[in-house]
Design a protein around this motif. Structure first.
Motif, PDB file in Angstrom:
ATOM      1  N   ASP A 104       0.490   0.836   3.644  1.00 36.03           N
ATOM      2  CA  ASP A 104       1.926   1.335   4.076  1.00 36.03           C
ATOM      3  C   ASP A 104       1.872   2.773   4.363  1.00 36.03           C
ATOM      4  O   ASP A 104       2.796   3.188   5.150  1.00 36.03           O
ATOM      5  CB  ASP A 104       2.736   0.926   2.973  1.00 36.03           C
ATOM      6  CG  ASP A 104       2.483  -0.583   2.449  1.00 36.03           C
ATOM      7  OD1 ASP A 104       2.904  -1.421   3.014  1.00 36.03           O
ATOM      8  OD2 ASP A 104       1.874  -0.678   1.414  1.00 36.03           O
ATOM      9  N   TRP A 134      -3.753 -12.067   2.905  1.00 35.47           N
ATOM     10  CA  TRP A 134      -3.270 -11.393   4.122  1.00 35.47           C
ATOM     11  C   TRP A 134      -4.053 -11.849   5.346  1.00 35.47           C
ATOM     12  O   TRP A 134      -3.664 -11.771   6.521  1.00 35.47           O
ATOM     13  CB  TRP A 134      -4.075  -9.982   3.976  1.00 35.47           C
ATOM     14  CG  TRP A 134      -5.204  -9.795   3.148  1.00 35.47           C
ATOM     15  CD1 TRP A 134      -6.358  -9.837   3.562  1.00 35.47           C
ATOM     16  CD2 TRP A 134      -5.155  -9.697   1.809  1.00 35.47           C
ATOM     17  NE1 TRP A 134      -7.379  -9.641   2.496  1.00 35.47           N
ATOM     18  CE2 TRP A 134      -6.834  -9.625   1.445  1.00 35.47           C
ATOM     19  CE3 TRP A 134      -4.492  -9.742   0.616  1.00 35.47           C
ATOM     20  CZ2 TRP A 134      -7.267  -9.502   0.117  1.00 35.47           C
ATOM     21  CZ3 TRP A 134      -4.865  -9.974  -0.588  1.00 35.47           C
ATOM     22  CH2 TRP A 134      -6.366  -9.570  -0.689  1.00 35.47           C
ATOM     23  N   PHE A 185       6.406  -1.915  -3.170  1.00 30.66           N
ATOM     24  CA  PHE A 185       5.173  -2.775  -3.939  1.00 30.66           C
ATOM     25  C   PHE A 185       5.391  -3.557  -4.999  1.00 30.66           C
ATOM     26  O   PHE A 185       5.636  -3.297  -6.108  1.00 30.66           O
ATOM     27  CB  PHE A 185       3.764  -1.819  -3.872  1.00 30.66           C
ATOM     28  CG  PHE A 185       2.479  -2.720  -4.050  1.00 30.66           C
ATOM     29  CD1 PHE A 185       1.963  -3.135  -2.744  1.00 30.66           C
ATOM     30  CD2 PHE A 185       2.039  -2.972  -5.122  1.00 30.66           C
ATOM     31  CE1 PHE A 185       0.695  -3.859  -2.855  1.00 30.66           C
ATOM     32  CE2 PHE A 185       0.987  -3.857  -5.329  1.00 30.66           C
ATOM     33  CZ  PHE A 185       0.128  -4.143  -4.010  1.00 30.66           C
ATOM     34  N   HIS A 187       5.775  -4.864   0.488  1.00 33.63           N
ATOM     35  CA  HIS A 187       4.373  -5.215   0.324  1.00 33.63           C
ATOM     36  C   HIS A 187       4.335  -5.881  -0.829  1.00 33.63           C
ATOM     37  O   HIS A 187       4.361  -5.378  -2.001  1.00 33.63           O
ATOM     38  CB  HIS A 187       3.439  -4.163   0.535  1.00 33.63           C
ATOM     39  CG  HIS A 187       1.957  -4.378   0.520  1.00 33.63           C
ATOM     40  ND1 HIS A 187       1.033  -3.483   0.698  1.00 33.63           N
ATOM     41  CD2 HIS A 187       1.308  -5.355   0.532  1.00 33.63           C
ATOM     42  CE1 HIS A 187      -0.158  -3.730   0.927  1.00 33.63           C
ATOM     43  NE2 HIS A 187       0.062  -5.223   0.757  1.00 33.63           N
ATOM     44  N   VAL A 220       4.534  -8.752   4.042  1.00 32.71           N
ATOM     45  CA  VAL A 220       4.569  -7.473   4.467  1.00 32.71           C
ATOM     46  C   VAL A 220       5.596  -7.297   5.443  1.00 32.71           C
ATOM     47  O   VAL A 220       5.561  -8.175   6.388  1.00 32.71           O
ATOM     48  CB  VAL A 220       3.026  -7.056   4.812  1.00 32.71           C
ATOM     49  CG1 VAL A 220       3.298  -5.718   5.668  1.00 32.71           C
ATOM     50  CG2 VAL A 220       1.994  -6.861   4.086  1.00 32.71           C
ATOM     51  N   CYS A 228       8.923   0.146   3.685  1.00 33.74           N
ATOM     52  CA  CYS A 228       7.676  -0.912   3.847  1.00 33.74           C
ATOM     53  C   CYS A 228       7.515  -1.758   2.551  1.00 33.74           C
ATOM     54  O   CYS A 228       7.971  -1.177   1.542  1.00 33.74           O
ATOM     55  CB  CYS A 228       6.407  -0.044   3.754  1.00 33.74           C
ATOM     56  SG  CYS A 228       6.009   0.787   5.189  1.00 33.74           S
TER      57      CYS A 228
END
Ligand code: ISE
Length: 334
Positions: free
Chosen positions: A170, A259, A215, A149, A224, A147
């Motif tokens: 995540d 987001w 991250f 982010h 993302v 992941c």
């Protein structure tokens, strides 16, 4: 019949969810609560709703369901109150600001014996994530989920808050896609000269497999991505947005800085699905258990950060109420 919703929290998320409830057509916001009276009044006015303090709203006869989008540290108490009132509830993540708060919601729901709270882990509804999960079904057991982010924070949050507010997403993605729980986590943090962070979380999963989270809190854009490797292939989500613009002999992608743009569809779909599920009397979506487990993983990440060594993730037995892991349902046995 139109679902009458009481909205707790008139900040950015409350306004966003409120707009999606209005667009849904089968729901109406009838009451708004917020600690800041002017914010409550403005949002209530926009919906033709009344302003009401939260406890009164939760108890009101004309409130069929409750949407909690207030500050993180208030989520758990309102969710417990919604459970006590027997009302379906949509609760923004995280479930609580601490593991103890999350535990209080879990205890309340288990004691009541029926799932009433749906948690706002909206990535499960994001078309790119859904498409990735569907592709993975053809590729055999998942061996690794990566992941990525990136946030564009202007304020500094400490690493613990980044775990609890941001990386819980995540953590949930890894659990949802693999259907597996974390066994251990290790954490590497580099704090830059400007005070922002680069963080790498490596999780070993029970039954095999790795879940990693890369991250950064102050990157070049909000992004993302998920890349999942399975025994017979690899699947990755594509960069948002859906279109690329060519001009001046160059191609431009407006990736965005928050987001709301990236997950616009996911937020709309999750609210539509919540309203539909209540109408159908069929409970579904991310659970209180998912929210609680995410916070247990966050606690282990904090321990790993403090000790500099991998920390075990110790979970209680999953209460029968949550029958199966969401990933077990989404992914047929291979
Ligand atoms: C924020 O609260 C969200 O929920 C976003 O989805 C996440 O990407 C961001 O990191 C959080 O701060």
């Amino acid at each position: 019949m139109t679902l009458r919703v009481g909205l707790i929290g008139a900040g950015g998320m409350g306004r966003w969810h409120g707009a999606n409830l209005r667009a849904n057509g089968d729901a109406v916001v009838v009451a708004v609560a917020d600690a800041v009276p002017e914010a409550a009044e403005a949002l209530a006015l926009a919906h033709g709703a009344r302003v009401q303090e939260a406890q009164g709203l939760l108890a009101a006869d004309d409130v069929d369901a409750v949407l909690i989008a207030s500050p993180d540290e208030t989520h758990a108490d309102y969710a417990v109150a919604a459970i006590a009132a027997g009302k379906p509830c949509f609760c923004e993540k995280p479930l609580g600001a601490t593991i103890e708060q999350a535990q209080s919601v879990l205890d309340a729901e288990v004691a009541r014996g029926e799932p009433l709270v749906r948690l706002g882990f909206m990535r499960e509804l994001d078309p790119a994530h859904v498409a990735l999960a569907a592709e993975l079904e053809r590729l055999g057991p998942i061996t690794r989920v990566r992941c990525v982010h990136r946030n564009v924070d202007t304020e500094h949050r400490d690493v613990e808050l980044l775990f609890a507010q941001s990386m819980v997403h995540d953590i949930h993605t890894i659990r949802w896609l693999t259907g597996k729980e974390f066994a251990t986590v290790s954490v590497h943090v580099v704090t830059r000269s400007d005070g922002f962070h680069d963080i790498l979380v490596v999780g070993e999963l029970h039954g095999g497999g790795l879940g990693t989270i890369e991250f950064e809190d102050h990157g070049y854009a909000y992004e993302v991505h998920v890349e999942a490797t399975a025994e017979r292939g690899m699947v990755t989500t594509r960069a948002h947005p859906l279109v690329a613009t060519r001009t001046g002999a160059a191609e431009r992608l407006d990736v965005g800085t928050d987001w709301f743009g990236r997950f616009e569809d996911a937020y709309r779909i999750e609210i539509d699905d919540w309203v539909r599920s209540i109408r159908d009397g069929e409970w579904r979506g991310p659970t209180v258990w998912d929210g609680y487990v995410a916070q247990v993983v966050v606690r282990a990440a904090e321990t790993a950060l403090a000790s500099g060594s991998p920390a075990p993730v110790v979970l209680p037995i999953r209460p029968g109420l949550y029958g199966h892991h969401p990933g077990e349902e989404a992914r047929p046995k291979q």
